[in-house]
Design a protein around this motif. Structure first.
Motif, PDB file in Angstrom:
ATOM      1  N   VAL A  34      -0.622   6.870 -10.316  1.00  0.00           N
ATOM      2  CA  VAL A  34      -0.442   5.416 -10.313  1.00  0.00           C
ATOM      3  C   VAL A  34      -0.740   4.844 -11.691  1.00  0.00           C
ATOM      4  N   ALA A  35      -1.773   5.381 -12.324  1.00  0.00           N
ATOM      5  CA  ALA A  35      -2.188   4.820 -13.612  1.00  0.00           C
ATOM      6  C   ALA A  35      -1.299   5.275 -14.763  1.00  0.00           C
TER       7      ALA A  35
ATOM      8  N   GLU B  21      -7.951   3.655  -0.756  1.00  0.00           N
ATOM      9  CA  GLU B  21      -6.704   3.349  -0.038  1.00  0.00           C
ATOM     10  C   GLU B  21      -5.556   4.214  -0.563  1.00  0.00           C
ATOM     11  N   LEU B  22      -5.554   4.439  -1.879  1.00  0.00           N
ATOM     12  CA  LEU B  22      -4.521   5.316  -2.462  1.00  0.00           C
ATOM     13  C   LEU B  22      -4.626   6.703  -1.851  1.00  0.00           C
ATOM     14  N   ARG B  23      -5.877   7.174  -1.775  1.00  0.00           N
ATOM     15  CA  ARG B  23      -6.092   8.520  -1.230  1.00  0.00           C
ATOM     16  C   ARG B  23      -5.643   8.574   0.226  1.00  0.00           C
TER      17      ARG B  23
ATOM     18  N   HIS C 278      -9.006   2.976  -4.889  1.00  0.00           N
ATOM     19  CA  HIS C 278      -8.734   4.414  -4.867  1.00  0.00           C
ATOM     20  C   HIS C 278      -8.812   5.000  -3.460  1.00  0.00           C
TER      21      HIS C 278
ATOM     22  N   THR D 182      -4.261   8.774  -7.640  1.00  0.00           N
ATOM     23  CA  THR D 182      -5.020   7.820  -8.467  1.00  0.00           C
ATOM     24  C   THR D 182      -4.609   7.969  -9.939  1.00  0.00           C
ATOM     25  N   GLU D 183      -4.323   9.217 -10.330  1.00  0.00           N
ATOM     26  CA  GLU D 183      -3.873   9.479 -11.707  1.00  0.00           C
ATOM     27  C   GLU D 183      -2.413   9.054 -11.897  1.00  0.00           C
TER      28      GLU D 183
ATOM     29  N   THR E 101      -1.053  -0.546  -8.307  1.00  0.00           N
ATOM     30  CA  THR E 101      -2.064  -0.367  -9.366  1.00  0.00           C
ATOM     31  C   THR E 101      -3.375  -1.090  -9.020  1.00  0.00           C
TER      32      THR E 101
ATOM     33  N   THR F  88       0.859  -1.195   0.000  1.00  0.00           N
ATOM     34  CA  THR F  88       0.000   0.000   0.000  1.00  0.00           C
ATOM     35  C   THR F  88       0.892   1.242   0.000  1.00  0.00           C
TER      36      THR F  88
ATOM     37  N   HIS G 227      -7.370  15.256  -3.009  1.00  0.00           N
ATOM     38  CA  HIS G 227      -7.343  13.795  -2.954  1.00  0.00           C
ATOM     39  C   HIS G 227      -8.602  13.202  -2.345  1.00  0.00           C
TER      40      HIS G 227
ATOM     41  N   PRO H  40      -3.559  14.069  -8.482  1.00  0.00           N
ATOM     42  CA  PRO H  40      -4.020  13.042  -7.539  1.00  0.00           C
ATOM     43  C   PRO H  40      -3.296  11.718  -7.766  1.00  0.00           C
TER      44      PRO H  40
END
Ligand SMILES: NC(=O)c1ccc[n+]([C@@H]2O[C@H](COP(=O)([O-])OP(=O)(O)OC[C@H]3O[C@@H](n4cnc5c(N)ncnc54)[C@H](O)[C@@H]3O)[C@@H](O)[C@H]2O)c1
Length: 552
Positions: free
Chosen positions: A392-393, A359-361, A357, A389-390, A353, A312, A484, A387
């Motif tokens: 990571v992708a 958890e990412l935040r 989301h 989420t962006e 990946t 994480t 976020h 952010p």
């Protein structure tokens, strides 16, 4: 010549040279001699060879012909050393990386960057015959200009080390040079009183575990059911060849499992499976697993080796490093635990990946905390970060860079206070309130990172009152949390319930509430005594008003 790094290939060749880079006074020549002893191969000291070739000391050549002429001669010699067969270990002069041609060639080899801060470098270089160490301010500017160049070429980053720590770190660098490891993975050395451990960070670190395995003949993986279901096979594949079968023990996901009962269940499963002291426990999951499994490793047969593989954002930027392990009690968070430094950490950002989301935040709050502690470049970089989420992708390299900056900030703090006697408390910025909120809501209402976000805002407000922190910092953090989608206020427990939970904070001394506060980004103050009336007001201010539809 095509670069392996450029083509995304795997570094493998034993012809790969080991090149020591770093600023003046970093100890490149000493480290190179040590690597030469370790590898039983010849060493070349670029500055010494250059002096022999010039037929005079570097200082006098510099004096008579100027820096440009010197750099041309230096580049020609370094290119020859890097491009042709010859000594396997090379110590470069501090300025050699200023040449783009040299930097490009360095991509073929393993570059070990020996860090040294400007102050210490000046202390070691001033008064010597080094032509660029005559005036303090220009020396400092030169240091700032070159550090990003060392960072650019580094495959292994070693903080200022001496004795056993340096030996261990150089041995790990040699192992890295000989290993089949993707060029995206680099090693950061984590110094400890015991010598330290390697942190392998970058895309492909999971797959490289077998090659770089520091553990015993058998691996026991402790993971949560979700992580094991998604990535267990990749872990087993990564370890193939290095260990026999990987035994897995899984845990239901969630903070509620970070308790004494679950630790006992894992310990008994390890005993039934016949785990011995020469085996290695792998903590494979987020911060909950890292803390819980790390604790089991600390106490099983009075301590077995533990490899952390964080999955994480919280784990990768923070919890996997520094050796704090433990479980919660219903009364208070992290109340039972032990210090147990990992044998190694494998941090692979591509694991993120699959992270939901939310958890990412939540993990982003720990990034904000670390940036507030570090200040400087990391804090500035965060303001421009899209952010997570962006990121990571779309940009794993940017993600790696943020993760690495955070973990290096943490390692630097832990290095000066491994056992949490003083400065390490700085890492708890925002956490006193966050832990109280988690405990007062039964570890079920808020993710750890979400609680940390609100806790940071509370700590910053107290910092404004007590230390005169510029209110714009709290505004920036509020904006970052909002960007976020993180809560900026809490709901639920009463102020008295929170004050009572705060009263059980481990940093409390002789009944007095001690908080970690901030004077400015990069300037943390620990052990600030704060009155209950201020805490009460700040808690009230952080409470979500009943009418508000959305957190914040
Ligand atoms: N030891 C330390 O220094 C330290 C520092 C900071 C936080 N912590 C601890 O860390 C814990 C919080 O950690 P966390 O936020 O990582 O929570 P977590 O471990 O509970 O993980 C969050 C969730 O993400 C899921 N998950 C994990 N990796 C995934 C992946 N790659 N793909 C999909 N799902 C995945 C898990 O199943 C879980 O549901 C807290 O207990 C906190 O006290 C410890």
């Amino acid at each position: 010549m095509a670069s392996l790094k450029d083509t995304g290939g795997v570094h493998a060749s034993s012809n790969r040279k080991i090149v020591l880079v770093g600023f003046m006074g970093a100890g490149k020549s000493t480290a190179a001699s040590r690597v030469s002893e370790l590898t039983g191969t010849e060493v070349a000291d670029a500055d010494a060879l250059l002096e022999a070739e010039l037929g005079e000391p570097i200082a006098s050549f510099f004096e008579r012909h100027g820096e440009q002429a010197f750099r041309m001669r230096e580049e020609a010699l370094v290119v020859r050393l890097l491009d042709r067969p010859g000594p396997r270990v090379i110590a470069l002069g501090g300025g050699a990386v200023e040449s783009e041609r040299v930097r490009n060639l360095l991509r073929e080899h393993l570059c070990v960057y020996l860090e040294i801060d400007a102050e210490r470098a000046w202390g070691r270089s001033a008064g010597s015959d080094r032509p660029l160490a005559r005036e303090r301010e220009s020396f400092r500017r030169l240091h700032s200009r070159r550090v990003p160049l060392y960072e650019e070429v580094a495959d292994a980053v070693l903080p200022a080390l001496e004795g056993r720590g340096l030996d261990h770190a150089l041995a790990a660098s040699v192992a890295l040079a000989n290993a089949h490891v993707p060029p995206s993975v680099r090693m950061v050395w984590a110094p400890t009183s015991d010598g330290g451990y390697p942190v392998y960070v970058g895309e492909g670190a999971l797959g490289a575990m077998g090659t770089l395995w520091p553990g015993g003949p058998r691996a026991f993986a402790v993971s949560d059911e979700r992580v094991w279901g998604m990535h267990g096979q990749a872990l087993e594949d990564g370890l193939a060849g290095a260990v026999g079968a990987v035994e897995a023990i899984t845990v239901t996901p969630g903070e509620q499992q970070k308790n004494v009962g679950e630790a006992e269940r894992i310990l008994r499963e390890l005993a039934r499976a016949g785990m011995e002291r020469s085996d290695t426990l792998v903590a494979f999951g987020g911060g909950v697993i890292g803390d819980l499994a790390g604790f089991c490793a600390a106490v099983y047969q009075r301590g077995v080796s533990c490899v952390q593989v964080p999955t994480t954002v919280v784990g990768q930027v923070d919890s996997a490093y520094g050796g704090k392990t433990g479980v919660d009690l219903p009364e208070a968070k992290n109340y039972v635990g032990a210090f147990h430094q990992p044998a190694a950490v494998f941090t692979d950002p591509s694991l993120l990946t699959t992270l939901p989301h939310a958890e990412l935040r939540a993990g982003f709050a720990e990034v904000v905390k670390t940036a507030l502690i570090a200040g400087g470049v990391l804090w500035e970089r965060l303001q421009r970060l899209p952010p997570l989420t962006e990121v990571v992708a779309t940009d794993v390299e940017r993600l790696r860079a943020i993760i690495e900056s955070c973990l290096r900030t943490k390692l630097a703090v832990v290095a000066v206070d491994e056992l949490d006697q003083g400065l390490r408390a700085a890492l708890n910025l925002g956490h006193t309130f966050a832990h109280a909120l988690e405990a007062a809501t039964g570890y079920a209402a808020y993710r750890h990172g979400e609680a940390v976000g609100v806790g940071l805002l509370a700590a910053l407000e107290v910092s404004e009152r007590e230390l005169g922190l510029d209110p714009s910092v709290r505004e920036q953090v509020t904006e970052l949390l909002a960007r976020h989608g993180l809560p900026r206020r809490f709901k639920g427990p009463s102020t008295e319930e929170l004050l009572s939970a705060l009263g059980r904070d481990k940093k409390r001394r002789q009944g007095r509430q001690n908080l970690v506060l901030l004077r400015a980004p990069g300037d943390v103050v620990t052990e600030c005594e704060v009155s209950v009336s201020v805490l009460r007001e700040v808690i009230e201010g952080c409470r979500e008003s009943p009418a508000a539809a959305m957190p914040g």
